[in-house]
Motif scaffolding. Structure first.
Motif, short mmCIF file in Angstrom:
data_model
loop_
_atom_site.label_atom_id
_atom_site.label_comp_id
_atom_site.label_asym_id
_atom_site.label_seq_id
_atom_site.Cartn_x
_atom_site.Cartn_y
_atom_site.Cartn_z
N LEU A 188 0.84 -1.19 0.00
CA LEU A 188 0.00 0.00 0.00
C LEU A 188 0.88 1.24 0.00
N ALA A 189 0.61 2.17 -0.92
CA ALA A 189 1.32 3.46 -0.98
C ALA A 189 0.32 4.57 -0.71
N ALA A 190 0.49 5.26 0.42
CA ALA A 190 -0.44 6.32 0.79
C ALA A 190 -0.05 7.67 0.22
N ASN A 191 1.21 7.81 -0.20
CA ASN A 191 1.69 9.06 -0.80
C ASN A 191 2.93 8.74 -1.63
N ASP A 192 3.57 9.76 -2.19
CA ASP A 192 4.71 9.53 -3.08
C ASP A 192 5.90 8.90 -2.38
N LEU A 193 6.16 9.31 -1.13
CA LEU A 193 7.31 8.74 -0.43
C LEU A 193 7.10 7.25 -0.20
N TYR A 194 5.91 6.87 0.23
CA TYR A 194 5.63 5.45 0.40
C TYR A 194 5.54 4.76 -0.95
N GLY A 195 5.21 5.53 -1.99
CA GLY A 195 5.24 4.98 -3.35
C GLY A 195 6.65 4.57 -3.72
N LYS A 196 7.62 5.38 -3.33
CA LYS A 196 9.02 5.05 -3.63
C LYS A 196 9.49 3.87 -2.79
N GLY A 197 8.96 3.80 -1.55
CA GLY A 197 9.25 2.62 -0.74
C GLY A 197 8.68 1.37 -1.38
N SER A 198 7.46 1.49 -1.93
CA SER A 198 6.82 0.36 -2.61
C SER A 198 7.64 -0.07 -3.82
N LEU A 199 8.23 0.89 -4.52
CA LEU A 199 9.04 0.58 -5.69
C LEU A 199 10.29 -0.23 -5.30
N VAL A 200 10.92 0.16 -4.20
CA VAL A 200 12.09 -0.60 -3.73
C VAL A 200 11.66 -2.00 -3.32
N LEU A 201 10.53 -2.10 -2.62
CA LEU A 201 10.02 -3.41 -2.24
C LEU A 201 9.73 -4.26 -3.47
N GLY A 202 9.03 -3.68 -4.45
CA GLY A 202 8.70 -4.41 -5.68
C GLY A 202 9.95 -4.87 -6.41
N CYS A 203 10.94 -3.98 -6.51
CA CYS A 203 12.20 -4.33 -7.18
C CYS A 203 12.93 -5.45 -6.43
N SER A 204 12.86 -5.42 -5.10
CA SER A 204 13.55 -6.46 -4.33
C SER A 204 12.89 -7.83 -4.55
N LEU A 205 11.56 -7.84 -4.68
CA LEU A 205 10.86 -9.10 -4.96
C LEU A 205 11.17 -9.60 -6.37
N ARG A 206 11.21 -8.68 -7.34
CA ARG A 206 11.56 -9.05 -8.72
C ARG A 206 13.00 -9.54 -8.80
N LYS A 207 13.88 -8.84 -8.10
CA LYS A 207 15.31 -9.19 -8.12
C LYS A 207 15.53 -10.63 -7.67
N HIS A 208 14.72 -11.06 -6.69
CA HIS A 208 14.88 -12.42 -6.16
C HIS A 208 13.92 -13.40 -6.83
N LYS A 209 13.45 -12.99 -8.02
CA LYS A 209 12.74 -13.88 -8.95
C LYS A 209 11.47 -14.52 -8.36
N THR A 210 10.61 -13.67 -7.78
CA THR A 210 9.32 -14.18 -7.34
C THR A 210 8.53 -14.67 -8.56
N THR A 211 7.76 -15.72 -8.36
CA THR A 211 6.92 -16.24 -9.44
C THR A 211 5.48 -15.75 -9.28
N ARG A 212 5.22 -14.94 -8.23
CA ARG A 212 3.88 -14.45 -7.97
C ARG A 212 3.66 -13.06 -8.57
N GLN A 213 2.40 -12.67 -8.65
CA GLN A 213 2.03 -11.34 -9.12
C GLN A 213 2.39 -10.30 -8.06
N LEU A 214 2.46 -9.04 -8.49
CA LEU A 214 2.69 -7.93 -7.56
C LEU A 214 1.57 -6.92 -7.73
N VAL A 215 0.92 -6.54 -6.63
CA VAL A 215 -0.17 -5.57 -6.65
C VAL A 215 0.13 -4.46 -5.65
N VAL A 216 -0.09 -3.23 -6.04
CA VAL A 216 0.05 -2.10 -5.12
C VAL A 216 -1.26 -1.33 -5.07
N LEU A 217 -1.76 -1.10 -3.86
CA LEU A 217 -2.91 -0.25 -3.64
C LEU A 217 -2.39 1.17 -3.42
#
Length: 325
Positions: A10-39
């Protein structure tokens, strides 16, 4: 038809949006096979939404004020619950069979797809109260009925901490004593600011998810791209190496996308100058803020002592000398 599984944040504003981006990239980097959704809430800018769309499979707007359920009534009664209500929309993601929620201030250190083997509501014990679970990482099963029940519970009983943690712990009250099989290992939600972190050496060595709990998030620090160091003198987190890791991920994976979509062409010549200019334009480098006496007292009580800066022996000695004189 096999339903999909997904990580949710969940990203409540732009700063948390950037946190979400780092989180998403970290999951992609470690080759998750699941979908990624951000509210996201309406406070997230179009620039950040666009970049989120490059990392996440779905970017879903949650506007509590325009909801068709009882969220608006709860919000009128208790405005401070707006973020909690947005988080509850996780249970409306019924096209997914199972989900793992992760706060935007978490970061995966390795592949954690095995979390989907756990059942609702699986979570890690909270650092402060072991009878409660921390809602920074938890496994859940989307259900319209559960979402309605959560909203009804929020309307009738509220939350003991005015947030999602109080509400979810009260709603899933069996977690502490009955659902022992749903207690996730600490490795899936390690608070790097915790005073107990150093005592959990085996778990820390095998950490799978780091959680930047507390008021100060990695994006609140100033980063120097020339030295690749965090410039703030009050880097008082117990394990600052994870803050550096967050910034490494941000500057290498996230910042290029943000500059491409939201910042005019930098006029600086060197790569380091361009990064600094982009960080400034994107409001990532905040003005230096001196912690108040109350904030410093809270940090001391939480074991977050800045021995290298404001709380150094020399500064304490100066304070004592001034008091004695």
């Amino acid at each position: 038809l096999t339903l999909l599984q997904t990580f949710v944040t969940l990203a409540a504003n732009d700063l948390y949006g950037k946190g979400s981006l780092v989180l998403g990239c970290s999951l992609r980097k470690h080759k998750t096979t699941r979908q990624l959704v951000v509210l996201i809430t309406p406070q997230v800018s179009q620039t950040v939404r666009t970049v989120l769309g490059r990392i996440f499979d779905e970017v879903l707007l949650v506007d509590v004020l325009k909801s068709q359920d009882s969220s608006k009534l709860i919000l009128k009664k208790t405005p401070e619950l707006s973020l909690m209500l947005a988080k509850l929309y996780c249970w409306d993601l019924t096209r997914y069979s199972k989900c793992v929620f992760m706060d935007a201030d978490t970061m995966a250190l390795m592949n954690i797809d095995e979390l989907f083997e756990w059942e609702e509501l699986s979570a890690v014990a909270d650092d402060i109260c072991s009878d409660c679970f921390n809602t920074g990482v938890f496994v859940f099963k989307p259900s319209t009925d559960t979402h309605k029940a959560l909203l009804k519970f929020a309307m009738e009983k509220g939350s003991f901490d005015n947030g999602n943690q109080g509400l979810l712990n009260s709603f899933f009250s069996n977690w502490a004593k009955v659902d022992i099989s749903k207690h996730l290992p600490f490795t899936y939600n390690l608070n790097c600011n915790s005073v107990h972190f150093s005592t959990l050496k085996p778990q820390a060595a095998a950490a799978k998810v780091i959680h930047f709990l507390g008021k100060t998030k990695p994006w609140n620090y100033s980063y120097d791209p020339n030295t690749k160091l965090v410039k703030d003198h009050d880097l008082s987190v117990t394990h600052p190496e994870y803050v550096y890791m967050w910034w490494d991920n941000f500057t290498s994976s996230v910042l290029p996308m943000l500059t491409e979509h939201g910042v005019e062409e930098a006029t600086s010549s060197t790569k380091e100058e361009k990064i600094t200019e982009a960080l400034t334009r994107l409001s990532i480098i905040p003005p230096t803020v001196t912690a108040s006496s109350e904030e410093r007292r809270q940090r001391w009580e939480q074991g977050q002592v800045d021995f290298m800066g404001a709380d150094s022996f020399q500064n304490i000695q100066k304070k004592l000398d001034a008091y004695l004189n």
